[in-house]
Motif scaffolding. Structure first.
Motif, PDB file in Angstrom:
ATOM      1  N   GLN A 238       0.815  -1.342   0.080  1.00 27.05           N
ATOM      2  CA  GLN A 238       0.166  -0.002   0.025  1.00 27.05           C
ATOM      3  C   GLN A 238       0.782   1.135   0.082  1.00 27.05           C
ATOM      4  N   CYS A 239       2.072   1.094   0.510  1.00 28.96           N
ATOM      5  CA  CYS A 239       2.905   2.520   0.615  1.00 28.96           C
ATOM      6  C   CYS A 239       4.045   2.287   0.184  1.00 28.96           C
ATOM      7  N   ASP A 240       4.964   3.344  -0.069  1.00 33.57           N
ATOM      8  CA  ASP A 240       6.305   3.247  -0.609  1.00 33.57           C
ATOM      9  C   ASP A 240       7.117   3.315   0.756  1.00 33.57           C
ATOM     10  N   ARG A 241       8.552   2.930   0.651  1.00 35.44           N
ATOM     11  CA  ARG A 241       9.255   2.864   1.844  1.00 35.44           C
ATOM     12  C   ARG A 241       9.486   4.124   2.592  1.00 35.44           C
ATOM     13  N   ARG A 242       9.234   5.288   1.913  1.00 37.71           N
ATOM     14  CA  ARG A 242       9.240   6.557   2.216  1.00 37.71           C
ATOM     15  C   ARG A 242       7.921   7.387   2.245  1.00 37.71           C
ATOM     16  N   THR A 243       7.338   7.543   3.259  1.00 33.65           N
ATOM     17  CA  THR A 243       6.073   7.995   2.965  1.00 33.65           C
ATOM     18  C   THR A 243       5.615   9.287   4.157  1.00 33.65           C
ATOM     19  N   THR A 244       4.821  10.177   3.752  1.00 39.20           N
ATOM     20  CA  THR A 244       4.432  11.053   4.733  1.00 39.20           C
ATOM     21  C   THR A 244       3.164  10.607   5.325  1.00 39.20           C
ATOM     22  N   VAL A 245       2.913  10.773   6.413  1.00 42.21           N
ATOM     23  CA  VAL A 245       2.003  10.393   7.412  1.00 42.21           C
ATOM     24  C   VAL A 245       1.428  11.730   7.896  1.00 42.21           C
ATOM     25  N   GLU A 246       0.051  11.937   7.720  1.00 35.15           N
ATOM     26  CA  GLU A 246      -0.832  12.879   7.882  1.00 35.15           C
ATOM     27  C   GLU A 246      -1.589  12.591   9.001  1.00 35.15           C
ATOM     28  N   LEU A 247      -1.312  13.410  10.160  1.00 37.52           N
ATOM     29  CA  LEU A 247      -2.264  13.000  11.442  1.00 37.52           C
ATOM     30  C   LEU A 247      -3.114  14.309  11.557  1.00 37.52           C
ATOM     31  N   PRO A 248      -3.923  14.113  12.653  1.00 32.81           N
ATOM     32  CA  PRO A 248      -4.784  15.325  12.821  1.00 32.81           C
ATOM     33  C   PRO A 248      -3.904  16.618  13.476  1.00 32.81           C
ATOM     34  N   GLY A 249      -2.703  16.344  14.148  1.00 34.95           N
ATOM     35  CA  GLY A 249      -1.904  17.452  14.532  1.00 34.95           C
ATOM     36  C   GLY A 249      -0.797  17.921  13.611  1.00 34.95           C
ATOM     37  N   GLY A 250      -0.538  17.008  12.262  1.00 40.49           N
ATOM     38  CA  GLY A 250       0.388  17.517  11.588  1.00 40.49           C
ATOM     39  C   GLY A 250       0.900  16.335  10.656  1.00 40.49           C
ATOM     40  N   CYS A 251       1.934  16.474   9.994  1.00 34.93           N
ATOM     41  CA  CYS A 251       2.664  15.288   9.390  1.00 34.93           C
ATOM     42  C   CYS A 251       3.981  14.913   9.782  1.00 34.93           C
ATOM     43  N   LEU A 252       4.243  13.435   9.742  1.00 31.91           N
ATOM     44  CA  LEU A 252       5.486  12.866   9.994  1.00 31.91           C
ATOM     45  C   LEU A 252       5.972  12.515   8.888  1.00 31.91           C
ATOM     46  N   GLU A 253       7.326  12.544   8.458  1.00 32.90           N
ATOM     47  CA  GLU A 253       8.106  12.065   7.545  1.00 32.90           C
ATOM     48  C   GLU A 253       8.727  10.822   8.182  1.00 32.90           C
ATOM     49  N   ILE A 254       8.517   9.524   7.202  1.00 31.87           N
ATOM     50  CA  ILE A 254       8.576   8.021   7.889  1.00 31.87           C
ATOM     51  C   ILE A 254       9.442   7.242   6.698  1.00 31.87           C
ATOM     52  N   GLU A 255      10.509   6.771   7.122  1.00 31.72           N
ATOM     53  CA  GLU A 255      11.282   5.869   6.024  1.00 31.72           C
ATOM     54  C   GLU A 255      11.696   4.535   6.561  1.00 31.72           C
ATOM     55  N   TRP A 256      11.259   3.533   6.248  1.00 29.41           N
ATOM     56  CA  TRP A 256      11.570   2.108   6.336  1.00 29.41           C
ATOM     57  C   TRP A 256      12.725   1.790   5.624  1.00 29.41           C
ATOM     58  N   ALA A 257      13.888   2.174   5.990  1.00 33.10           N
ATOM     59  CA  ALA A 257      15.319   2.117   4.874  1.00 33.10           C
ATOM     60  C   ALA A 257      15.464   0.710   4.383  1.00 33.10           C
ATOM     61  N   THR A 258      16.356   0.646   3.646  1.00 27.46           N
ATOM     62  CA  THR A 258      16.733  -0.711   3.224  1.00 27.46           C
ATOM     63  C   THR A 258      17.341  -1.494   4.090  1.00 27.46           C
ATOM     64  N   ASN A 259      18.231  -0.982   5.101  1.00 24.34           N
ATOM     65  CA  ASN A 259      18.890  -1.491   6.152  1.00 24.34           C
ATOM     66  C   ASN A 259      17.996  -1.968   7.115  1.00 24.34           C
ATOM     67  N   GLY A 260      16.901  -1.946   7.093  1.00 25.49           N
ATOM     68  CA  GLY A 260      15.813  -2.488   8.015  1.00 25.49           C
ATOM     69  C   GLY A 260      15.346  -1.652   9.056  1.00 25.49           C
ATOM     70  N   ARG A 261      15.828  -0.574   9.138  1.00 20.48           N
ATOM     71  CA  ARG A 261      15.555   0.478  10.179  1.00 20.48           C
ATOM     72  C   ARG A 261      14.678   1.454   9.689  1.00 20.48           C
ATOM     73  N   VAL A 262      13.674   1.960  11.069  1.00 20.28           N
ATOM     74  CA  VAL A 262      12.773   2.926  10.468  1.00 20.28           C
ATOM     75  C   VAL A 262      13.195   4.244  11.044  1.00 20.28           C
ATOM     76  N   TYR A 263      13.144   5.274  10.209  1.00 19.44           N
ATOM     77  CA  TYR A 263      13.496   6.836  10.629  1.00 19.44           C
ATOM     78  C   TYR A 263      12.427   7.554  10.655  1.00 19.44           C
ATOM     79  N   MET A 264      12.097   8.457  11.639  1.00 22.87           N
ATOM     80  CA  MET A 264      11.089   9.324  11.928  1.00 22.87           C
ATOM     81  C   MET A 264      11.351  10.817  11.958  1.00 22.87           C
TER      82      MET A 264
END
Length: 278
Positions: A238-264
């Motif tokens: 459903q999503c790319d590995r790098r995706t903007t997540v819009e929440l009621p309070g604003g947006c976060l940039e999330i990346e599930w990198a190819t090294n397996g780690r998640v960056y917020m």
């Protein structure tokens, strides 16, 4: 005795921050945290965060009590606020910290743009590690049917140091969060309860999210939930590995990198300082 505090918010997910560096145990009890978080009779917050001495070679430790007095393993928006708080306490110009949490070691970094990027580590997908009994212990719970409120939901379970249950919906605004949230949180298949994210995919790199947080209820943002939702989105194509997540309070940039780690990456803003008697 008066105790100093600083109020912070990350996308409207708000916290009371306490300098706890001289003591290895939180300066407030869970019962006191409930009082401080009360929005009518206290300061008002989704949780109280304590900056404690580091453990096992880390710079600091993080403990948090939710507004209901429970203690989660981790909080994504909270750790961004904690990084800003620590930087203010130190006044050293340092921008990166290794922080021990009950969900593992997290590494927030303050950026020149005023954001905080956090290395959230690798997501846990094995059911026993989340934990959930939705599938057998060593299996992964990806797109599994779950009956809640008389309806079948396809859910994916992910741990980002704390448990998350993610489901994709056509219209996130139509979800009766106050009704459904507690039923997901306390469902028997989640022995330690769960955070629940409802996700509407607008594009493969942009989604909308509403969240019911374990121990805090409906909040304006959830950092670990945004991370877990992008992981679930990738797993469900459903999503790319790098995706903007819009929440009621604003947006976060999330990346599930190819090294397996998640960056917020997202903001953390100081609101005010004060003292309160304990």
């Amino acid at each position: 005795m008066n105790l100093e505090f600083t109020k912070y918010q990350g996308l409207g997910n708000d916290f009371i921050l306490i300098d706890n560096r001289e003591n290895s145990e939180p300066l407030l009890t869970p019962e006191q945290a409930i009082q401080w978080c009360d929005r009518h009779f206290g300061i008002g917050a989704d949780g109280v965060i304590f900056a404690l001495p580091g453990e096992n070679g880390t710079d600091y430790s993080m403990r948090i009590f939710n507004s209901d007095g429970s203690e989660p393993e981790m909080c994504g928006n909270g750790i961004r606020c904690l990084a800003h708080f620590i930087a203010e306490l130190e006044a050293s110009g340092r921008t990166e910290y290794r922080i021990h949490t009950l969900g593992g070691v997290m590494v927030p970094r303050l950026t020149a743009e005023g954001q905080v990027q956090v290395d959230m580590g690798e997501p846990q997908l094995v059911a026993a590690q989340i934990p959930t009994t939705l599938v057998q212990g060593e299996e992964k719970a990806i797109a599994i049917p779950l009956e809640v409120a008389g309806q079948t939901w396809n859910v994916t379970c992910v741990s980002m140091g704390n448990p998350h249950c993610i489901t994709f919906v056509e219209d996130v605004a139509a979800i009766p969060l106050e009704t459904l949230g507690p039923q997901f949180e306390h469902h028997p298949v989640f022995p330690q309860r769960t955070n629940t994210e409802f996700i509407q995919v607008l594009r493969s790199d942009y989604v909308k999210m509403r969240v019911w947080e374990r121990g805090a209820g409906a909040t304006l943002a959830c950092g670990t939930g945004a991370c877990a939702s992008v992981v679930a989105g990738v797993l469900n194509s459903q999503c790319d590995r790098r995706t903007t997540v819009e929440l009621p309070g604003g947006c976060l940039e999330i990346e599930w990198a190819t090294n397996g780690r998640v960056y917020m990456s997202g903001p953390a803003v100081q609101v005010f300082k004060g003292t309160l008697a304990i």
